[in-house]
Enzyme design. Sequence first.
Site: not given
Length: 520
Positions: A289, A316-318, A344, A391, A404, A441
């Site tokens: 993350d 980490c930075d995706v 994710n 989603s 989004y 969440t």
Amino acid sequence: MCKSHTHHTVQLLVSYTQESGLHGTNGLNLQTSYKNLSELRHSTAFCMAWRFYHLTRSKWTSSHAFHKKNLRNFQSMPARTATGAVYLILGALTIEAEIHKRQLSFLYNIVSCDNSTILDLVDRQLIMNMDNQQSFFCKVAGTLAMYDLPSIDSLKQQPPSKLKWKLSVKMALQKYWTKFFLEEIESKTTLVHLDRTLLKIGSVHPVWTSLSSTISDVKKGAVKNRLLTGTYLFESNKHKFSGGKESSLCRLCGTSNEDITHFLLLCPALHQQRKALFSNLKALVCLCDIDSEEGLKTLKRFQTTFGNENVMFVKCDVTDHDSFENVFKQAKRKFGVLDIVVNNAGLLAEDNMRKTMMVNSIGVIEGTQLATHYLNKESGGQGGVVVNISSTAGLTPVFYMPIYVASKYSIVGYTRSVSQNPANKERGMRYTCLCPAFTDTTMFDKKWSDEGEEPPPGFSEEEKKGALHLIEATGVNTVEEVVKGFMTLLEVDDNNGAVMTVTKKHGIQYRHGKPLSHKL
Ligand SMILES: NC(=O)c1ccc[n+]([C@@H]2O[C@H](COP(=O)([O-])OP(=O)(O)OC[C@H]3O[C@@H](n4cnc5c(N)ncnc54)[C@H](O)[C@@H]3O)[C@@H](O)[C@H]2O)c1
Ligand SMILES: CCCCC/C=C\C=C\[C@H](O)C/C=C\C/C=C\CCCC(=O)O
């Protein structure tokens, strides 16, 4: 063997076994109980063997049913248990096989004897009576062929030693019935958790042999057995079957609905038992993350449950290729092999179009490409599965969060496309997409339910109202509900290309029809 003797033996068998229920509650362990049962059964089978030719089909069927019912009662299995599981878990032979065993033993005694009159009679029968379906020799020839055993002629010419013959028959029967029942259970969805390598006619499954014969242990075995055979009734099923009259709450923790995911992975009341079991299971997890503070907190929590050595965290930075690839390198170095990748990371930031697309869309594409490289059988991996988290907003337009929505739509299209690569089969790869609706969440922050709060960046007051309205209309998933869908995606190994939604109203559903299927 006279008729009254046969009747008496059957009566004895019935009273001995029919109401006995769970083994151990009568003071006997499984092995002793089964030995007694099979001795009685053998004499019954023996009697029946001689009356075999007169048994009508309905008598045959009822004796099979009677035998199966005894074996089931004996292991405390409910009536809905698949037949294959009833026999394979106890390693028991069918009545038919018991009769075949005796036929073959009788045949051996005849053809290996040194009485020339008997041998002449056998020759005569072989010449005169092989077309007669009622003849013993015609039937036994069929039995020999069924088990791939030598013909009557070759037995006569070269009879093996009695011991060798008994062993060959035993092995042949075990092989035939093991294969028969394994094929039968292959189609049973309730038996997906049953390890096929532990099932063999002639051997009792460890669920029974690993127990002592105390009543409490035997009762535990009965629960384990029902879990293994998919016949354990979880509270959520009781709730469903009673039309909502029974509660679906777990009786152990009283906080969540009891289903298999809750029981195996989540119920806090079983934490200690799970800890002991999970520390032996080598489920190795690499978390990553951009938020190392939260990441390290989760690491600590996981280490407490799964053991320090089985979990790692890499910041980490995706959106950064090198940072993302470093996670794969580190995980491979520590764990040796990677087989599941979950993309994710995601955010909702309508005021930052580039960041949203970089994390939610490019980040997932990058993660999928890296997974394909590190897991793929053609580049030194062992194959595996990629789960991309989209989603329901990746399947439905939502006017107040178009960015989004765009990022999540792209993931569905991308995952479905890579899943259709013909090379996937050779590579041992499958790609799936999970689309949860609103879920409880940290992303689903309090501000979405608190009327007094300012709308989040990128949302007007009106749009926030629209969102709250939608949330109220659709409901909010618990994390457990989403985990259940996620576990299903992992476990069903022919779901390459699957797009699964998890919604409060409809639970788990597959979208876009049946996924492109290949079993790995
Ligand atoms: N919560 C919901 O209602 C809901 C519904 C459907 C789908 N999702 C999706 O589920 C996924 C998980 O979200 P969540 O609800 O657990 O929210 P979350 O905010 O708890 O988790 C998202 C995580 O992504 C991390 N992240 C963000 N940018 C990153 C980057 N550049 N590199 C690495 N990590 C980064 C965050 O630090 C955070 O820990 C997301 O993709 C989200 O879009 C959420
Ligand atoms: C509108 C913003 C709400 C804030 C919640 C935070 C993050 C949620 C992200 C989810 O990915 C959004 C999920 C679903 C919403 C989209 C469409 C609803 C479709 C109707 C349905 O779920 O059946």
